[in-house]
Design a protein around this motif. Sequence first.
Motif, PDB file in Angstrom:
ATOM      1  N   GLY A  10       0.766  -1.229   0.000  1.00  0.00           N
ATOM      2  CA  GLY A  10       0.000   0.000   0.000  1.00  0.00           C
ATOM      3  C   GLY A  10       0.801   1.285   0.000  1.00  0.00           C
ATOM      4  O   GLY A  10       0.328   2.283   0.496  1.00  0.00           O
ATOM      5  N   ILE A  11       1.998   1.295  -0.542  1.00  0.00           N
ATOM      6  CA  ILE A  11       2.748   2.547  -0.615  1.00  0.00           C
ATOM      7  C   ILE A  11       2.380   3.265  -1.913  1.00  0.00           C
ATOM      8  O   ILE A  11       2.304   2.650  -2.969  1.00  0.00           O
ATOM      9  N   THR A  12       2.127   4.546  -1.811  1.00  0.00           N
ATOM     10  CA  THR A  12       1.759   5.328  -2.984  1.00  0.00           C
ATOM     11  C   THR A  12       2.893   6.267  -3.363  1.00  0.00           C
ATOM     12  O   THR A  12       3.751   6.579  -2.536  1.00  0.00           O
ATOM     13  N   LEU A  13       2.888   6.697  -4.597  1.00  0.00           N
ATOM     14  CA  LEU A  13       3.894   7.674  -5.028  1.00  0.00           C
ATOM     15  C   LEU A  13       3.754   8.972  -4.250  1.00  0.00           C
ATOM     16  O   LEU A  13       4.746   9.646  -3.983  1.00  0.00           O
ATOM     17  N   ALA A  14       2.536   9.309  -3.840  1.00  0.00           N
ATOM     18  CA  ALA A  14       2.327  10.524  -3.045  1.00  0.00           C
ATOM     19  C   ALA A  14       3.065  10.431  -1.713  1.00  0.00           C
ATOM     20  O   ALA A  14       3.646  11.406  -1.240  1.00  0.00           O
ATOM     21  N   GLU A  15       3.061   9.234  -1.091  1.00  0.00           N
ATOM     22  CA  GLU A  15       3.800   9.040   0.169  1.00  0.00           C
ATOM     23  C   GLU A  15       5.302   9.207  -0.045  1.00  0.00           C
ATOM     24  O   GLU A  15       5.989   9.824   0.761  1.00  0.00           O
ATOM     25  N   VAL A  16       5.804   8.650  -1.131  1.00  0.00           N
ATOM     26  CA  VAL A  16       7.228   8.749  -1.434  1.00  0.00           C
ATOM     27  C   VAL A  16       7.594  10.206  -1.698  1.00  0.00           C
ATOM     28  O   VAL A  16       8.588  10.719  -1.195  1.00  0.00           O
ATOM     29  N   GLU A  17       6.774  10.892  -2.496  1.00  0.00           N
ATOM     30  CA  GLU A  17       7.059  12.287  -2.843  1.00  0.00           C
ATOM     31  C   GLU A  17       6.928  13.210  -1.638  1.00  0.00           C
ATOM     32  O   GLU A  17       7.559  14.259  -1.587  1.00  0.00           O
ATOM     33  N   HIS A  18       6.127  12.827  -0.659  1.00  0.00           N
ATOM     34  CA  HIS A  18       6.040  13.618   0.569  1.00  0.00           C
ATOM     35  C   HIS A  18       7.348  13.542   1.337  1.00  0.00           C
ATOM     36  O   HIS A  18       7.862  14.541   1.834  1.00  0.00           O
ATOM     37  N   LYS A  19       7.921  12.342   1.417  1.00  0.00           N
ATOM     38  CA  LYS A  19       9.176  12.154   2.136  1.00  0.00           C
ATOM     39  C   LYS A  19      10.355  12.709   1.343  1.00  0.00           C
ATOM     40  O   LYS A  19      11.257  13.322   1.890  1.00  0.00           O
ATOM     41  N   TYR A  20      10.374  12.453   0.041  1.00  0.00           N
ATOM     42  CA  TYR A  20      11.459  12.894  -0.846  1.00  0.00           C
ATOM     43  C   TYR A  20      10.845  13.685  -2.004  1.00  0.00           C
ATOM     44  O   TYR A  20      10.542  13.109  -3.048  1.00  0.00           O
ATOM     45  N   PRO A  21      10.642  15.000  -1.848  1.00  0.00           N
ATOM     46  CA  PRO A  21      10.029  15.793  -2.922  1.00  0.00           C
ATOM     47  C   PRO A  21      10.775  15.616  -4.251  1.00  0.00           C
ATOM     48  O   PRO A  21      11.994  15.660  -4.299  1.00  0.00           O
ATOM     49  N   ARG A  22      10.032  15.385  -5.301  1.00  0.00           N
ATOM     50  CA  ARG A  22      10.591  15.092  -6.621  1.00  0.00           C
ATOM     51  C   ARG A  22      11.578  16.158  -7.090  1.00  0.00           C
ATOM     52  O   ARG A  22      12.594  15.850  -7.698  1.00  0.00           O
ATOM     53  N   VAL A  23      11.334  17.413  -6.774  1.00  0.00           N
ATOM     54  CA  VAL A  23      12.202  18.492  -7.227  1.00  0.00           C
ATOM     55  C   VAL A  23      13.623  18.350  -6.682  1.00  0.00           C
ATOM     56  O   VAL A  23      14.581  18.817  -7.283  1.00  0.00           O
ATOM     57  N   PHE A  24      13.794  17.653  -5.548  1.00  0.00           N
ATOM     58  CA  PHE A  24      15.105  17.469  -4.949  1.00  0.00           C
ATOM     59  C   PHE A  24      15.725  16.107  -5.276  1.00  0.00           C
ATOM     60  O   PHE A  24      16.806  15.797  -4.810  1.00  0.00           O
ATOM     61  N   GLN A  25      15.036  15.311  -6.062  1.00  0.00           N
ATOM     62  CA  GLN A  25      15.529  13.972  -6.393  1.00  0.00           C
ATOM     63  C   GLN A  25      15.918  13.946  -7.865  1.00  0.00           C
ATOM     64  O   GLN A  25      15.188  13.453  -8.714  1.00  0.00           O
ATOM     65  N   SER A  26      17.092  14.494  -8.166  1.00  0.00           N
ATOM     66  CA  SER A  26      17.517  14.643  -9.555  1.00  0.00           C
ATOM     67  C   SER A  26      17.604  13.303 -10.291  1.00  0.00           C
ATOM     68  O   SER A  26      17.443  13.244 -11.498  1.00  0.00           O
ATOM     69  N   LEU A  27      17.872  12.227  -9.572  1.00  0.00           N
ATOM     70  CA  LEU A  27      17.967  10.909 -10.198  1.00  0.00           C
ATOM     71  C   LEU A  27      16.758  10.031  -9.922  1.00  0.00           C
ATOM     72  O   LEU A  27      16.720   8.879 -10.316  1.00  0.00           O
ATOM     73  N   GLY A  28      15.794  10.546  -9.204  1.00  0.00           N
ATOM     74  CA  GLY A  28      14.623   9.757  -8.857  1.00  0.00           C
ATOM     75  C   GLY A  28      14.826   9.021  -7.544  1.00  0.00           C
ATOM     76  O   GLY A  28      15.586   9.445  -6.687  1.00  0.00           O
ATOM     77  N   TYR A  29      14.154   7.896  -7.412  1.00  0.00           N
ATOM     78  CA  TYR A  29      14.175   7.114  -6.183  1.00  0.00           C
ATOM     79  C   TYR A  29      14.686   5.719  -6.496  1.00  0.00           C
ATOM     80  O   TYR A  29      14.750   5.317  -7.641  1.00  0.00           O
ATOM     81  N   ASP A  30      14.957   4.992  -5.458  1.00  0.00           N
ATOM     82  CA  ASP A  30      15.313   3.593  -5.627  1.00  0.00           C
ATOM     83  C   ASP A  30      14.533   2.806  -4.579  1.00  0.00           C
ATOM     84  O   ASP A  30      14.459   3.210  -3.423  1.00  0.00           O
ATOM     85  N   PHE A  38       7.222   0.856   8.725  1.00  0.00           N
ATOM     86  CA  PHE A  38       5.777   0.715   8.565  1.00  0.00           C
ATOM     87  C   PHE A  38       5.430  -0.497   7.711  1.00  0.00           C
ATOM     88  O   PHE A  38       4.317  -0.630   7.231  1.00  0.00           O
ATOM     89  N   ASN A  39       6.420  -1.386   7.489  1.00  0.00           N
ATOM     90  CA  ASN A  39       6.251  -2.592   6.697  1.00  0.00           C
ATOM     91  C   ASN A  39       5.863  -2.298   5.251  1.00  0.00           C
ATOM     92  O   ASN A  39       5.130  -3.044   4.624  1.00  0.00           O
ATOM     93  N   LYS A  40       6.364  -1.181   4.736  1.00  0.00           N
ATOM     94  CA  LYS A  40       6.151  -0.817   3.341  1.00  0.00           C
ATOM     95  C   LYS A  40       7.485  -0.927   2.618  1.00  0.00           C
ATOM     96  O   LYS A  40       8.539  -0.891   3.248  1.00  0.00           O
ATOM     97  N   PRO A  41       7.466  -1.060   1.296  1.00  0.00           N
ATOM     98  CA  PRO A  41       8.734  -1.143   0.559  1.00  0.00           C
ATOM     99  C   PRO A  41       9.633   0.046   0.904  1.00  0.00           C
ATOM    100  O   PRO A  41       9.178   1.185   0.969  1.00  0.00           O
ATOM    101  N   LYS A  42      10.890  -0.236   1.153  1.00  0.00           N
ATOM    102  CA  LYS A  42      11.835   0.802   1.545  1.00  0.00           C
ATOM    103  C   LYS A  42      12.296   1.568   0.305  1.00  0.00           C
ATOM    104  O   LYS A  42      12.788   0.976  -0.649  1.00  0.00           O
ATOM    105  N   VAL A  43      12.122   2.865   0.334  1.00  0.00           N
ATOM    106  CA  VAL A  43      12.512   3.743  -0.758  1.00  0.00           C
ATOM    107  C   VAL A  43      13.646   4.618  -0.251  1.00  0.00           C
ATOM    108  O   VAL A  43      13.576   5.148   0.857  1.00  0.00           O
ATOM    109  N   ILE A  44      14.697   4.756  -1.062  1.00  0.00           N
ATOM    110  CA  ILE A  44      15.806   5.613  -0.657  1.00  0.00           C
ATOM    111  C   ILE A  44      15.900   6.815  -1.590  1.00  0.00           C
ATOM    112  O   ILE A  44      15.447   6.775  -2.733  1.00  0.00           O
TER     113      ILE A  44
END
Length: 166
Positions: A10-30, A38-44
């Motif tokens: 149940g992890i959404t892109l909105a949750e990821v973007e809240h933690k790591y705003p897209r404008v500051f992630q020049s290479l995206g996420y992994d 929270f037992n959700k996929p770990k995003v760095i």
Amino acid sequence: MINMLDEEKGITLAEVEHKYPRVFQSLGYDVLMDTDSFNKPKVISTFQLCVNSILCLLKMKPGQYPSIPELGLDVEQYLHEYSDDQSIPATIRTKLYDQLNLLQLTGVQIEVMFDKTDDGFDALLIQITGDERLEYGEKLSPVIIGITYDQLSHMYTRVSYAKDRS
């Protein structure tokens, strides 16, 4: 339909973007093969992705990745020469920057230096600092990678993340 990275967890892109705003992630996420607290996929973040890439480049031997044969530093070849050749830190730093440019990883500063372990073994220290964009929301910079041999002559690598600097 909600844009999900993993529908079971149940992890959404909105949750990821809240933690790591897209404008500051020049290479995206992994996304790692691990879960967070929270037992959700770990995003760095991009900064952590750069640190992981530097670790891989340090350990990889040239030719190990067939489509980019010049990729890899094989830092182990330098381990016995640390104390004999004072140009090694500059050589490793230059090679790391060349390889990061090849992979188009930007926004990190690297310092390479010698040290000794408590047991008297030569150690190579690599300090990685992210620029303001990569550090946004992280407070993990700088990161220190220590590389040495253990008592059994096996390469030993340790990564230390700085504490919250605020």
